[in-house]
Design a protein around this motif. Structure first.
Motif, PDB file in Angstrom:
ATOM      1  N   ILE A  55      25.422  10.496 -44.638  1.00  0.00           N
ATOM      2  CA  ILE A  55      26.177  10.045 -43.468  1.00  0.00           C
ATOM      3  C   ILE A  55      27.321  11.049 -43.339  1.00  0.00           C
ATOM      4  O   ILE A  55      28.000  11.338 -44.329  1.00  0.00           O
ATOM      5  N   PHE A  56      27.482  11.618 -42.162  1.00  0.00           N
ATOM      6  CA  PHE A  56      28.449  12.712 -41.985  1.00  0.00           C
ATOM      7  C   PHE A  56      29.583  12.290 -41.059  1.00  0.00           C
ATOM      8  O   PHE A  56      29.440  11.355 -40.268  1.00  0.00           O
ATOM      9  N   ILE A  57      30.717  12.992 -41.168  1.00  0.00           N
ATOM     10  CA  ILE A  57      31.899  12.560 -40.419  1.00  0.00           C
ATOM     11  C   ILE A  57      32.669  13.727 -39.803  1.00  0.00           C
ATOM     12  O   ILE A  57      32.804  14.788 -40.418  1.00  0.00           O
ATOM     13  N   ASN A  58      33.099  13.527 -38.579  1.00  0.00           N
ATOM     14  CA  ASN A  58      34.082  14.392 -37.940  1.00  0.00           C
ATOM     15  C   ASN A  58      35.418  13.670 -38.119  1.00  0.00           C
ATOM     16  O   ASN A  58      35.762  12.777 -37.350  1.00  0.00           O
ATOM     17  N   GLY A  59      36.149  14.042 -39.158  1.00  0.00           N
ATOM     18  CA  GLY A  59      37.338  13.295 -39.558  1.00  0.00           C
ATOM     19  C   GLY A  59      38.456  13.299 -38.533  1.00  0.00           C
ATOM     20  O   GLY A  59      39.245  12.359 -38.471  1.00  0.00           O
ATOM     21  N   ASN A  60      38.505  14.348 -37.702  1.00  0.00           N
ATOM     22  CA  ASN A  60      39.604  14.424 -36.725  1.00  0.00           C
ATOM     23  C   ASN A  60      39.523  13.324 -35.675  1.00  0.00           C
ATOM     24  O   ASN A  60      40.535  12.924 -35.104  1.00  0.00           O
ATOM     25  N   ILE A  61      38.310  12.822 -35.421  1.00  0.00           N
ATOM     26  CA  ILE A  61      38.167  11.727 -34.441  1.00  0.00           C
ATOM     27  C   ILE A  61      37.546  10.472 -35.058  1.00  0.00           C
ATOM     28  O   ILE A  61      37.256   9.505 -34.367  1.00  0.00           O
ATOM     29  N   GLU A 119      29.920   1.199 -51.508  1.00  0.00           N
ATOM     30  CA  GLU A 119      30.484   2.457 -52.010  1.00  0.00           C
ATOM     31  C   GLU A 119      31.758   2.834 -51.257  1.00  0.00           C
ATOM     32  O   GLU A 119      32.739   3.292 -51.848  1.00  0.00           O
ATOM     33  N   MET A 120      31.754   2.633 -49.932  1.00  0.00           N
ATOM     34  CA  MET A 120      32.944   2.945 -49.129  1.00  0.00           C
ATOM     35  C   MET A 120      34.154   2.142 -49.621  1.00  0.00           C
ATOM     36  O   MET A 120      35.261   2.648 -49.696  1.00  0.00           O
ATOM     37  N   VAL A 121      33.917   0.870 -49.945  1.00  0.00           N
ATOM     38  CA  VAL A 121      35.011  -0.021 -50.341  1.00  0.00           C
ATOM     39  C   VAL A 121      35.491   0.279 -51.762  1.00  0.00           C
ATOM     40  O   VAL A 121      36.692   0.350 -52.024  1.00  0.00           O
ATOM     41  N   THR A 122      34.546   0.478 -52.688  1.00  0.00           N
ATOM     42  CA  THR A 122      34.917   0.610 -54.111  1.00  0.00           C
ATOM     43  C   THR A 122      35.050   2.062 -54.573  1.00  0.00           C
ATOM     44  O   THR A 122      35.566   2.311 -55.661  1.00  0.00           O
ATOM     45  N   MET A 123      34.540   3.004 -53.756  1.00  0.00           N
ATOM     46  CA  MET A 123      34.487   4.426 -54.132  1.00  0.00           C
ATOM     47  C   MET A 123      33.678   4.623 -55.416  1.00  0.00           C
ATOM     48  O   MET A 123      33.952   5.493 -56.230  1.00  0.00           O
ATOM     49  N   GLU A 124      32.704   3.760 -55.579  1.00  0.00           N
ATOM     50  CA  GLU A 124      31.855   3.815 -56.787  1.00  0.00           C
ATOM     51  C   GLU A 124      30.405   3.736 -56.333  1.00  0.00           C
ATOM     52  O   GLU A 124      30.055   2.909 -55.491  1.00  0.00           O
ATOM     53  N   ILE A 125      29.558   4.607 -56.884  1.00  0.00           N
ATOM     54  CA  ILE A 125      28.140   4.556 -56.536  1.00  0.00           C
ATOM     55  C   ILE A 125      27.553   3.287 -57.168  1.00  0.00           C
ATOM     56  O   ILE A 125      27.803   3.010 -58.344  1.00  0.00           O
ATOM     57  N   PRO A 126      26.826   2.480 -56.397  1.00  0.00           N
ATOM     58  CA  PRO A 126      26.270   1.234 -56.952  1.00  0.00           C
ATOM     59  C   PRO A 126      25.427   1.504 -58.209  1.00  0.00           C
ATOM     60  O   PRO A 126      24.772   2.534 -58.311  1.00  0.00           O
ATOM     61  N   TYR A 127      25.472   0.572 -59.119  1.00  0.00           N
ATOM     62  CA  TYR A 127      24.729   0.641 -60.377  1.00  0.00           C
ATOM     63  C   TYR A 127      25.142   1.819 -61.259  1.00  0.00           C
ATOM     64  O   TYR A 127      24.354   2.306 -62.071  1.00  0.00           O
ATOM     65  N   LYS A 152      40.038  -1.799 -41.815  1.00  0.00           N
ATOM     66  CA  LYS A 152      39.714  -1.605 -40.398  1.00  0.00           C
ATOM     67  C   LYS A 152      39.000  -0.267 -40.179  1.00  0.00           C
ATOM     68  O   LYS A 152      38.021  -0.182 -39.430  1.00  0.00           O
ATOM     69  N   ALA A 153      39.476   0.779 -40.856  1.00  0.00           N
ATOM     70  CA  ALA A 153      38.839   2.100 -40.733  1.00  0.00           C
ATOM     71  C   ALA A 153      37.416   2.067 -41.299  1.00  0.00           C
ATOM     72  O   ALA A 153      36.480   2.608 -40.701  1.00  0.00           O
ATOM     73  N   LEU A 154      37.247   1.393 -42.449  1.00  0.00           N
ATOM     74  CA  LEU A 154      35.908   1.282 -43.048  1.00  0.00           C
ATOM     75  C   LEU A 154      34.964   0.528 -42.112  1.00  0.00           C
ATOM     76  O   LEU A 154      33.784   0.843 -42.014  1.00  0.00           O
ATOM     77  N   ARG A 174      30.657  10.438 -48.490  1.00  0.00           N
ATOM     78  CA  ARG A 174      30.975  10.238 -49.915  1.00  0.00           C
ATOM     79  C   ARG A 174      32.160  11.126 -50.320  1.00  0.00           C
ATOM     80  O   ARG A 174      33.134  10.661 -50.896  1.00  0.00           O
ATOM     81  N   ASP A 175      32.069  12.405 -50.002  1.00  0.00           N
ATOM     82  CA  ASP A 175      33.140  13.341 -50.364  1.00  0.00           C
ATOM     83  C   ASP A 175      34.423  13.039 -49.588  1.00  0.00           C
ATOM     84  O   ASP A 175      35.523  13.124 -50.127  1.00  0.00           O
ATOM     85  N   TYR A 176      34.251  12.675 -48.329  1.00  0.00           N
ATOM     86  CA  TYR A 176      35.414  12.389 -47.473  1.00  0.00           C
ATOM     87  C   TYR A 176      36.189  11.187 -47.997  1.00  0.00           C
ATOM     88  O   TYR A 176      37.411  11.184 -48.044  1.00  0.00           O
ATOM     89  N   ARG A 177      35.456  10.177 -48.428  1.00  0.00           N
ATOM     90  CA  ARG A 177      36.089   8.952 -48.941  1.00  0.00           C
ATOM     91  C   ARG A 177      36.816   9.235 -50.259  1.00  0.00           C
ATOM     92  O   ARG A 177      37.877   8.689 -50.523  1.00  0.00           O
ATOM     93  N   LYS A 178      36.223  10.106 -51.086  1.00  0.00           N
ATOM     94  CA  LYS A 178      36.869  10.452 -52.362  1.00  0.00           C
ATOM     95  C   LYS A 178      38.186  11.195 -52.113  1.00  0.00           C
ATOM     96  O   LYS A 178      39.142  11.044 -52.864  1.00  0.00           O
ATOM     97  N   LYS A 179      38.194  12.010 -51.067  1.00  0.00           N
ATOM     98  CA  LYS A 179      39.405  12.775 -50.727  1.00  0.00           C
ATOM     99  C   LYS A 179      40.499  11.874 -50.194  1.00  0.00           C
ATOM    100  O   LYS A 179      41.683  12.143 -50.361  1.00  0.00           O
ATOM    101  N   HIS A 180      40.087  10.814 -49.479  1.00  0.00           N
ATOM    102  CA  HIS A 180      41.049   9.917 -48.836  1.00  0.00           C
ATOM    103  C   HIS A 180      40.935   8.536 -49.482  1.00  0.00           C
ATOM    104  O   HIS A 180      40.183   7.685 -49.017  1.00  0.00           O
TER     105      HIS A 180
END
Length: 296
Positions: A160-166, A220-228, A127-129, A115-121
């Motif tokens: 859901i967590f991410i290692n952004g470098n890879i 949420e990934m696509v719209t950067m908005e929490i549903p509802y 394709k990435a999503l 969630r935070d990572y997507r807001k930053k980027h």
């Protein structure tokens, strides 16, 4: 009482405020995250020389219910047996009777939650999503085909967590929601009704509740908005979810292929495809099977 700041002899060394019973893991004072019943601290694995996450559950939250506490302990222990690259690894679990806490050590992802990572980027290709989504489904397939089947029950972009470098994605907070959902304060502890499938409210459900939640994560990934997010109370979300009214964010999905794929995931329970089925969907045809690499 044991010394609270061992392993430090000079001022430049960051002191541990707590060490696990084996002496392997040391906890620092800084928080990585906090929820209603759990705090997550930065920690260090002295054996492997890596940073890890120290998860601490205050057991008094569970009203001194020994059955519930034992169940929580056994479910977290189960996590230690789960080995999959799309699931956050659990290295150690123990109960601290003196402080009335349950502690478990998990791996830590460099870029925090999705969630935070997507807001930053804000500018990320479809394709990435898809790459991120595919990895989440790989994790769900592992859980759902496990013997016995494991249902996450509280999948959302904050666990859901991410290692952004890879570009590597992992599912976390596993098994925890299963226990919390049985407690008397479930409505306040789960805290993510926006992602809950309608049948979860009826307490008659299968692993397909995770597919619904996955669909909401993709939304949420696509719209950067929490549903509802148009709803200002849990009661209003509950009413919409249980009467089959989709979140307004779905109208903001411009790509017809993405919208159709999300619709599949959040359909009626019997109509929802399994994680295995979704992984075979043409939606992922442009995503190669190799580990996701850096974006761009």
């Amino acid at each position: 009482m044991p010394a609270e700041s061992p392993n430090t002899s000079d001022r430049d060394t960051e002191p541990f405020v707590e060490v696990d019973p084996t002496g392997r893991f040391g906890r620092y004072d800084d928080l990585l995250g906090a929820g209603a019943v759990k705090k997550v601290y930065r920690s260090f694995d002295q054996e492997e020389g890596i940073e890890v996450a120290w998860n601490q559950v205050r057991l008094r939250t569970f009203s001194e219910d020994p059955v519930l506490i034992n169940r929580l302990h056994s479910e977290v222990k189960l996590l230690q047996a789960l080995k999959n690259k799309y699931i956050i690894a659990c290295y150690s679990v123990w109960k601290d009777d003196e402080h009335n806490t349950l502690n478990f050590i998990t791996e830590v992802c460099t870029s925090g939650n999705l969630r935070d990572y997507r807001k930053k980027h804000r500018h990320v290709s479809i394709k990435a999503l898809k790459k991120w989504s595919k990895q989440v489904l790989e994790g769900l397939e592992f859980l759902h085909t496990h013997e016995p089947c494991i249902i996450h029950r509280d999948l959302n972009c904050s666990n859901i967590f991410i290692n952004g470098n890879i570009g590597q994605v992992k599912i976390g907070d596993l098994g925890f929601a299963a226990i919390v959902g049985k407690s008397h304060a479930a409505h306040s502890i789960i805290g993510t009704p926006e992602y809950m499938a309608p049948e979860l409210y009826e307490e008659d459900y299968t692993e397909m509740v995770d597919i619904y939640s996955f669909g909401m994560c993709l939304l949420e990934m696509v719209t950067m908005e929490i549903p509802y997010s148009e709803c200002d109370s849990i009661a209003k979300i509950y009413k919409k979810v249980t009467t089959g009214v989709h979140p307004q964010a779905l109208n903001k999905v411009m790509d017809p292929e993405v919208k159709a794929f999300i619709d599949k995931c959040i359909g009626q329970p019997r109509a929802r495809p399994s994680a295995s089925d979704l992984l075979q969907d043409p939606f992922f045809s442009e995503v190669d099977d190799e580990e996701s690499g850096p974006i761009g």
